[in-house]
Design a protein around this motif. Structure first.
Motif, PDB file in Angstrom:
ATOM      1  N   ALA A 133       0.717  -1.115  -0.047  1.00 40.33           N
ATOM      2  CA  ALA A 133       0.213   0.113   0.023  1.00 40.33           C
ATOM      3  C   ALA A 133       0.715   1.242  -0.027  1.00 40.33           C
ATOM      4  O   ALA A 133       2.076   1.369   0.135  1.00 40.33           O
ATOM      5  N   ASP A 134       0.212   2.324   0.087  1.00 35.95           N
ATOM      6  CA  ASP A 134       0.868   3.726  -0.193  1.00 35.95           C
ATOM      7  C   ASP A 134       1.711   3.798   1.277  1.00 35.95           C
ATOM      8  O   ASP A 134       1.421   3.136   2.179  1.00 35.95           O
ATOM      9  N   GLU A 135       2.723   4.775   1.267  1.00 31.15           N
ATOM     10  CA  GLU A 135       3.335   4.833   2.526  1.00 31.15           C
ATOM     11  C   GLU A 135       2.375   5.466   3.598  1.00 31.15           C
ATOM     12  O   GLU A 135       3.026   5.664   4.593  1.00 31.15           O
ATOM     13  N   ASP A 136       1.372   6.142   3.468  1.00 27.16           N
ATOM     14  CA  ASP A 136       0.445   6.694   4.301  1.00 27.16           C
ATOM     15  C   ASP A 136      -0.147   5.655   5.355  1.00 27.16           C
ATOM     16  O   ASP A 136      -0.435   4.390   5.018  1.00 27.16           O
ATOM     17  N   PRO A 137       0.262   5.649   6.680  1.00 28.20           N
ATOM     18  CA  PRO A 137       0.017   4.615   7.464  1.00 28.20           C
ATOM     19  C   PRO A 137      -1.656   4.482   7.487  1.00 28.20           C
ATOM     20  O   PRO A 137      -1.884   3.139   7.781  1.00 28.20           O
ATOM     21  N   LEU A 138      -2.558   5.230   7.328  1.00 30.20           N
ATOM     22  CA  LEU A 138      -4.038   5.060   7.345  1.00 30.20           C
ATOM     23  C   LEU A 138      -4.494   3.882   6.062  1.00 30.20           C
ATOM     24  O   LEU A 138      -5.165   3.062   6.286  1.00 30.20           O
ATOM     25  N   GLU A 139      -3.572   4.152   4.824  1.00 37.39           N
ATOM     26  CA  GLU A 139      -3.746   3.529   3.761  1.00 37.39           C
ATOM     27  C   GLU A 139      -3.220   2.193   4.238  1.00 37.39           C
ATOM     28  O   GLU A 139      -3.766   1.117   3.650  1.00 37.39           O
ATOM     29  N   ARG A 140      -2.064   2.019   4.646  1.00 35.78           N
ATOM     30  CA  ARG A 140      -1.396   0.656   5.017  1.00 35.78           C
ATOM     31  C   ARG A 140      -2.385  -0.176   5.927  1.00 35.78           C
ATOM     32  O   ARG A 140      -2.587  -1.445   5.670  1.00 35.78           O
ATOM     33  N   LEU A 141      -3.017   0.615   6.937  1.00 37.39           N
ATOM     34  CA  LEU A 141      -3.890  -0.089   7.935  1.00 37.39           C
ATOM     35  C   LEU A 141      -5.348  -0.708   7.089  1.00 37.39           C
ATOM     36  O   LEU A 141      -5.689  -1.742   7.226  1.00 37.39           O
ATOM     37  N   ARG A 142      -5.817   0.262   6.313  1.00 39.00           N
ATOM     38  CA  ARG A 142      -6.858  -0.511   5.405  1.00 39.00           C
ATOM     39  C   ARG A 142      -6.667  -1.317   4.618  1.00 39.00           C
ATOM     40  O   ARG A 142      -7.235  -2.387   4.662  1.00 39.00           O
TER      41      ARG A 142
ATOM     42  N   ARG B 233      -3.447 -16.155  23.299  1.00 38.70           N
ATOM     43  CA  ARG B 233      -1.964 -15.455  23.659  1.00 38.70           C
ATOM     44  C   ARG B 233      -1.408 -15.665  22.132  1.00 38.70           C
ATOM     45  O   ARG B 233      -0.798 -14.618  21.822  1.00 38.70           O
ATOM     46  N   SER B 234      -1.730 -16.628  21.462  1.00 38.83           N
ATOM     47  CA  SER B 234      -0.792 -16.716  20.059  1.00 38.83           C
ATOM     48  C   SER B 234      -1.464 -15.730  19.010  1.00 38.83           C
ATOM     49  O   SER B 234      -0.733 -15.068  18.388  1.00 38.83           O
ATOM     50  N   ASP B 235      -2.656 -15.309  19.099  1.00 36.26           N
ATOM     51  CA  ASP B 235      -3.341 -14.332  18.469  1.00 36.26           C
ATOM     52  C   ASP B 235      -2.969 -12.851  18.677  1.00 36.26           C
ATOM     53  O   ASP B 235      -2.375 -12.074  17.922  1.00 36.26           O
ATOM     54  N   ALA B 236      -2.764 -12.771  19.956  1.00 43.07           N
ATOM     55  CA  ALA B 236      -2.232 -11.427  20.516  1.00 43.07           C
ATOM     56  C   ALA B 236      -0.667 -11.162  20.205  1.00 43.07           C
ATOM     57  O   ALA B 236      -0.196 -10.042  19.786  1.00 43.07           O
ATOM     58  N   GLU B 237       0.100 -12.445  20.091  1.00 46.38           N
ATOM     59  CA  GLU B 237       1.506 -12.221  19.760  1.00 46.38           C
ATOM     60  C   GLU B 237       1.576 -12.052  18.303  1.00 46.38           C
ATOM     61  O   GLU B 237       2.807 -11.367  17.954  1.00 46.38           O
ATOM     62  N   HIS B 238       0.861 -12.570  17.406  1.00 47.65           N
ATOM     63  CA  HIS B 238       1.088 -12.445  15.955  1.00 47.65           C
ATOM     64  C   HIS B 238       0.007 -11.393  15.398  1.00 47.65           C
ATOM     65  O   HIS B 238       0.451 -10.157  15.055  1.00 47.65           O
ATOM     66  N   SER B 239      -1.183 -11.563  15.295  1.00 50.00           N
ATOM     67  CA  SER B 239      -2.138 -10.674  14.590  1.00 50.00           C
ATOM     68  C   SER B 239      -2.246  -9.414  15.530  1.00 50.00           C
ATOM     69  O   SER B 239      -2.025  -8.231  14.820  1.00 50.00           O
ATOM     70  N   GLY B 240      -2.107  -9.507  16.573  1.00 50.39           N
ATOM     71  CA  GLY B 240      -2.527  -8.204  17.736  1.00 50.39           C
ATOM     72  C   GLY B 240      -1.324  -7.363  17.772  1.00 50.39           C
ATOM     73  O   GLY B 240      -1.380  -6.298  17.809  1.00 50.39           O
ATOM     74  N   ALA B 241       0.027  -8.095  17.329  1.00 55.02           N
ATOM     75  CA  ALA B 241       1.180  -7.306  17.390  1.00 55.02           C
ATOM     76  C   ALA B 241       1.149  -6.311  16.013  1.00 55.02           C
ATOM     77  O   ALA B 241       1.512  -5.174  15.927  1.00 55.02           O
ATOM     78  N   HIS B 242       0.596  -7.160  14.953  1.00 55.74           N
ATOM     79  CA  HIS B 242       0.795  -6.210  13.662  1.00 55.74           C
ATOM     80  C   HIS B 242      -0.174  -5.290  13.831  1.00 55.74           C
ATOM     81  O   HIS B 242      -0.022  -3.904  13.201  1.00 55.74           O
ATOM     82  N   LEU B 243      -1.453  -5.544  14.346  1.00 55.40           N
ATOM     83  CA  LEU B 243      -2.548  -4.294  14.685  1.00 55.40           C
ATOM     84  C   LEU B 243      -1.886  -3.224  15.437  1.00 55.40           C
ATOM     85  O   LEU B 243      -2.251  -2.169  15.097  1.00 55.40           O
ATOM     86  N   ARG B 244      -1.454  -3.575  16.728  1.00 57.08           N
ATOM     87  CA  ARG B 244      -0.880  -2.653  17.335  1.00 57.08           C
ATOM     88  C   ARG B 244       0.172  -1.717  16.818  1.00 57.08           C
ATOM     89  O   ARG B 244       0.212  -0.509  16.781  1.00 57.08           O
ATOM     90  N   ASP B 245       1.077  -2.090  16.179  1.00 55.01           N
ATOM     91  CA  ASP B 245       2.228  -1.440  15.215  1.00 55.01           C
ATOM     92  C   ASP B 245       1.323  -0.651  14.294  1.00 55.01           C
ATOM     93  O   ASP B 245       1.761   0.478  14.303  1.00 55.01           O
ATOM     94  N   ALA B 246       0.409  -1.058  13.644  1.00 55.38           N
ATOM     95  CA  ALA B 246      -0.400  -0.216  12.578  1.00 55.38           C
ATOM     96  C   ALA B 246      -0.866   0.860  13.358  1.00 55.38           C
ATOM     97  O   ALA B 246      -0.776   2.096  12.572  1.00 55.38           O
ATOM     98  N   LEU B 247      -1.623   0.780  14.400  1.00 51.55           N
ATOM     99  CA  LEU B 247      -2.168   1.751  15.176  1.00 51.55           C
ATOM    100  C   LEU B 247      -1.354   3.026  15.821  1.00 51.55           C
ATOM    101  O   LEU B 247      -1.476   4.110  15.736  1.00 51.55           O
ATOM    102  N   GLU B 248       0.000   2.222  16.311  1.00 53.05           N
ATOM    103  CA  GLU B 248       0.955   3.046  16.739  1.00 53.05           C
ATOM    104  C   GLU B 248       1.581   4.181  15.630  1.00 53.05           C
ATOM    105  O   GLU B 248       1.794   5.156  15.839  1.00 53.05           O
ATOM    106  N   GLU B 249       1.426   3.645  14.443  1.00 45.21           N
ATOM    107  CA  GLU B 249       2.147   4.301  13.299  1.00 45.21           C
ATOM    108  C   GLU B 249       1.303   5.550  13.049  1.00 45.21           C
ATOM    109  O   GLU B 249       1.617   6.602  12.428  1.00 45.21           O
ATOM    110  N   LEU B 250      -0.135   5.154  13.300  1.00 46.38           N
ATOM    111  CA  LEU B 250      -1.127   6.261  13.101  1.00 46.38           C
ATOM    112  C   LEU B 250      -0.927   7.532  14.135  1.00 46.38           C
ATOM    113  O   LEU B 250      -1.390   8.773  13.961  1.00 46.38           O
ATOM    114  N   GLY B 251      -0.510   6.837  15.469  1.00 46.85           N
ATOM    115  CA  GLY B 251       0.048   7.916  16.348  1.00 46.85           C
ATOM    116  C   GLY B 251      -1.146   8.635  16.717  1.00 46.85           C
ATOM    117  O   GLY B 251      -1.160   9.643  17.410  1.00 46.85           O
TER     118      GLY B 251
END
Length: 73
Positions: free
Chosen positions: A12-21, A55-73
């Motif tokens: 996706a575009d470099e825009d964090p919101l577009e990446r999250l979408r 626990r596995s979901d939080a470590e994997h999918s949850g981590a990616h989602l957390r990272d994406a949301l933090e990028e939006l800041g």
């Protein structure tokens, strides 16, 4: 599935919101596929147990989602 979600976000575009979408759409597409949904939402929790699955979901999918949301800041 996680690789597909990350790949979609990376393409996706470099825009964090577009990446999250893009990642969210890839996740939705994967999770609504009948076989994937059954494995992720029925079989995995039954085999692993609820706590281990969460626990596995939080470590994997949850981590990616957390990272994406933090990028939006």
């Amino acid at each position: 599935m996680a690789e597909r979600v990350v790949a979609a976000a990376d393409e996706a575009d470099e825009d964090p919101l577009e990446r999250l979408r893009a990642g969210s759409h890839a996740f939705r597409d994967a999770i609504t596929a009948r076989a994937t949904a059954r494995i992720l939402l029925v079989d995995a929790p039954a085999i692993l147990g609820w706590e281990a699955w969460r626990r596995s979901d939080a470590e994997h999918s949850g981590a990616h989602l957390r990272d994406a949301l933090e990028e939006l800041g």
